[in-house]
Design a protein around this motif. Structure first.
Motif, PDB file in Angstrom:
ATOM      1  N   ARG A  46      87.203  31.571  20.154  1.00 47.36           N
ATOM      2  CA  ARG A  46      86.268  31.739  21.270  1.00 47.36           C
ATOM      3  C   ARG A  46      86.145  33.104  21.979  1.00 47.36           C
ATOM      4  NH1 ARG A  46      88.555  27.789  25.446  1.00 47.36           N
ATOM      5  NH2 ARG A  46      89.412  26.941  23.780  1.00 47.36           N
ATOM      6  N   PRO A  47      85.053  33.438  22.672  1.00 47.31           N
ATOM      7  CA  PRO A  47      84.599  34.721  23.164  1.00 47.31           C
ATOM      8  C   PRO A  47      85.506  34.812  24.370  1.00 47.31           C
ATOM      9  CG  PRO A  47      82.924  33.102  23.660  1.00 47.31           C
ATOM     10  CD  PRO A  47      83.809  32.590  22.583  1.00 47.31           C
ATOM     11  N   LEU A  48      85.757  36.191  24.631  1.00 46.43           N
ATOM     12  CA  LEU A  48      86.590  36.473  25.868  1.00 46.43           C
ATOM     13  C   LEU A  48      85.640  36.253  27.172  1.00 46.43           C
ATOM     14  CD1 LEU A  48      87.471  40.023  24.827  1.00 46.43           C
ATOM     15  CD2 LEU A  48      88.911  38.115  24.796  1.00 46.43           C
ATOM     16  N   ALA A  49      84.323  36.392  26.901  1.00 45.15           N
ATOM     17  CA  ALA A  49      83.245  35.784  27.768  1.00 45.15           C
ATOM     18  C   ALA A  49      81.834  35.528  27.040  1.00 45.15           C
ATOM     19  CB  ALA A  49      82.795  36.938  28.895  1.00 45.15           C
ATOM     20  N   SER A  50      80.960  34.782  27.703  1.00 43.60           N
ATOM     21  CA  SER A  50      79.602  34.849  27.252  1.00 43.60           C
ATOM     22  C   SER A  50      78.512  34.622  28.449  1.00 43.60           C
ATOM     23  CB  SER A  50      79.626  33.466  26.353  1.00 43.60           C
ATOM     24  OG  SER A  50      78.617  33.083  25.849  1.00 43.60           O
ATOM     25  N   LYS A  51      77.360  35.534  28.183  1.00 50.75           N
ATOM     26  CA  LYS A  51      76.566  35.894  29.355  1.00 50.75           C
ATOM     27  C   LYS A  51      75.270  35.736  28.733  1.00 50.75           C
ATOM     28  CE  LYS A  51      80.018  38.804  31.129  1.00 50.75           C
ATOM     29  NZ  LYS A  51      80.337  40.015  31.619  1.00 50.75           N
ATOM     30  N   PHE A  52      74.385  35.586  29.468  1.00 46.00           N
ATOM     31  CA  PHE A  52      72.819  35.850  29.329  1.00 46.00           C
ATOM     32  C   PHE A  52      72.480  36.938  29.999  1.00 46.00           C
ATOM     33  CE2 PHE A  52      71.720  30.869  29.124  1.00 46.00           C
ATOM     34  CZ  PHE A  52      71.993  30.663  27.831  1.00 46.00           C
ATOM     35  N   CYS A  53      71.806  37.812  29.137  1.00 44.73           N
ATOM     36  CA  CYS A  53      71.348  39.089  29.660  1.00 44.73           C
ATOM     37  C   CYS A  53      69.724  39.114  29.878  1.00 44.73           C
ATOM     38  CB  CYS A  53      71.828  40.375  29.016  1.00 44.73           C
ATOM     39  SG  CYS A  53      71.470  41.962  29.679  1.00 44.73           S
ATOM     40  N   HIS A  54      69.285  39.522  30.666  1.00 47.08           N
ATOM     41  CA  HIS A  54      67.865  39.429  31.245  1.00 47.08           C
ATOM     42  C   HIS A  54      67.449  40.828  31.348  1.00 47.08           C
ATOM     43  CE1 HIS A  54      67.724  35.209  31.822  1.00 47.08           C
ATOM     44  NE2 HIS A  54      68.909  35.346  32.446  1.00 47.08           N
ATOM     45  N   LYS A 140      80.288  24.765  22.314  1.00 43.64           N
ATOM     46  CA  LYS A 140      80.488  24.756  23.773  1.00 43.64           C
ATOM     47  C   LYS A 140      81.173  25.619  24.263  1.00 43.64           C
ATOM     48  CE  LYS A 140      80.613  21.370  27.540  1.00 43.64           C
ATOM     49  NZ  LYS A 140      79.331  22.121  28.173  1.00 43.64           N
ATOM     50  N   LEU A 141      82.428  26.168  23.570  1.00 45.80           N
ATOM     51  CA  LEU A 141      83.040  27.558  23.669  1.00 45.80           C
ATOM     52  C   LEU A 141      82.524  28.687  23.986  1.00 45.80           C
ATOM     53  CD1 LEU A 141      86.020  26.460  21.048  1.00 45.80           C
ATOM     54  CD2 LEU A 141      86.079  26.379  23.641  1.00 45.80           C
ATOM     55  N   PHE A 142      81.295  28.501  23.413  1.00 47.40           N
ATOM     56  CA  PHE A 142      80.462  29.929  23.633  1.00 47.40           C
ATOM     57  C   PHE A 142      79.198  29.805  24.725  1.00 47.40           C
ATOM     58  CE2 PHE A 142      82.324  30.375  19.489  1.00 47.40           C
ATOM     59  CZ  PHE A 142      82.241  31.723  19.157  1.00 47.40           C
ATOM     60  N   ASP A 143      79.290  28.707  25.620  1.00 45.25           N
ATOM     61  CA  ASP A 143      78.547  28.589  26.580  1.00 45.25           C
ATOM     62  C   ASP A 143      78.502  29.735  27.572  1.00 45.25           C
ATOM     63  OD1 ASP A 143      77.525  26.155  25.854  1.00 45.25           O
ATOM     64  OD2 ASP A 143      78.373  25.134  27.484  1.00 45.25           O
ATOM     65  N   PRO A 144      77.597  30.391  28.081  1.00 37.39           N
ATOM     66  CA  PRO A 144      77.403  31.388  28.973  1.00 37.39           C
ATOM     67  C   PRO A 144      77.915  31.037  30.455  1.00 37.39           C
ATOM     68  CG  PRO A 144      75.446  31.284  28.007  1.00 37.39           C
ATOM     69  CD  PRO A 144      76.197  30.035  27.638  1.00 37.39           C
ATOM     70  N   GLN A 145      78.732  32.078  30.988  1.00 38.86           N
ATOM     71  CA  GLN A 145      79.303  31.559  32.289  1.00 38.86           C
ATOM     72  C   GLN A 145      78.296  32.171  33.307  1.00 38.86           C
ATOM     73  OE1 GLN A 145      81.624  33.718  30.057  1.00 38.86           O
ATOM     74  NE2 GLN A 145      82.420  31.827  29.316  1.00 38.86           N
ATOM     75  N   CYS A 146      77.597  32.856  33.070  1.00 40.79           N
ATOM     76  CA  CYS A 146      76.614  33.567  34.069  1.00 40.79           C
ATOM     77  C   CYS A 146      75.427  34.352  33.390  1.00 40.79           C
ATOM     78  CB  CYS A 146      77.320  34.632  34.909  1.00 40.79           C
ATOM     79  SG  CYS A 146      77.840  36.224  34.226  1.00 40.79           S
ATOM     80  N   HIS A 147      74.508  34.640  34.206  1.00 40.60           N
ATOM     81  CA  HIS A 147      73.266  35.655  33.965  1.00 40.60           C
ATOM     82  C   HIS A 147      73.529  37.007  34.290  1.00 40.60           C
ATOM     83  CE1 HIS A 147      70.630  31.962  32.671  1.00 40.60           C
ATOM     84  NE2 HIS A 147      71.503  31.536  33.616  1.00 40.60           N
TER      85      HIS A 147
END
Length: 178
Positions: A46-54, A140-147
């Motif tokens: 799993r990633p250390l974190a996952s995010k959407f970057c805008h 699901k382990l890669f679901d973003p935590q934030c934007h």
């Protein structure tokens, strides 16, 4: 008598070092570019974190309203044999707008130009959209935590996730609209 050619310095460190077939490293996920020339795998589950970057840079470079990025240690990524040595990678240093290897660097397939990762000074940002998950549970382990950089968005995403004006934890939180 001429000296044998040496590898560029970037080829002598992760994630570009070849992984020995005898190495005891588990393959959790495989991925490849659009044309299949660049293949790699991840050794972390799993990633250390996952995010959407805008940010506008991600919008321009990915041709999309945002980028989905999963953060990994550089040692977690392993290119299949021949990719690095065979010139399969292309580099772009966005701050100077030059097609060369200089950190931070955007890495893509030299053939189809599909984005592979962004390499930073300490981490790599992988693009989960090209990872072969196998099932929804692993994805699901890669679901973003934030934007992040949500203040630069071109579309609203009322998903209940935290929305930061810049980097997460280092900027202001925005109200979720929608």
């Amino acid at each position: 008598m001429s000296n044998p050619p040496t590898n560029p310095p970037w080829q002598t460190r992760p994630p570009y070092l070849p992984t020995s077939p005898s190495a005891d490293v588990q393959k959790h996920y495989s991925a490849q570019c659009h044309c299949g020339r660049v293949r790699y795998w991840l050794s972390r589950d799993r990633p250390l974190a996952s995010k959407f970057c805008h940010c506008v840079g991600c919008q321009a470079l990915h041709g999309a309203p945002f980028q989905w990025a999963a953060i990994f240690e550089k040692d977690d990524l392993h290119f299949e044999p021949g990719v690095v040595e065979g010139g399969g990678l292309a580099f772009y240093h966005a701050p100077t707008r030059e097609g060369r290897y200089r950190l931070p660097v955007k890495v893509s397939c030299a053939s189809c130009r599909a984005p592979i990762m962004d390499e930073g000074r300490r981490m790599v940002l992988m693009f989960p959209a090209i990872i072969e998950f196998g099932d929804a549970e692993h994805k699901k382990l890669f679901d973003p935590q934030c934007h992040i950089f949500y203040s630069q968005r071109v579309v609203d995403m009322p998903d209940g996730k935290p929305k930061w004006t810049g980097l997460d934890g280092k900027s202001e939180l925005m109200k979720d609209v929608g």
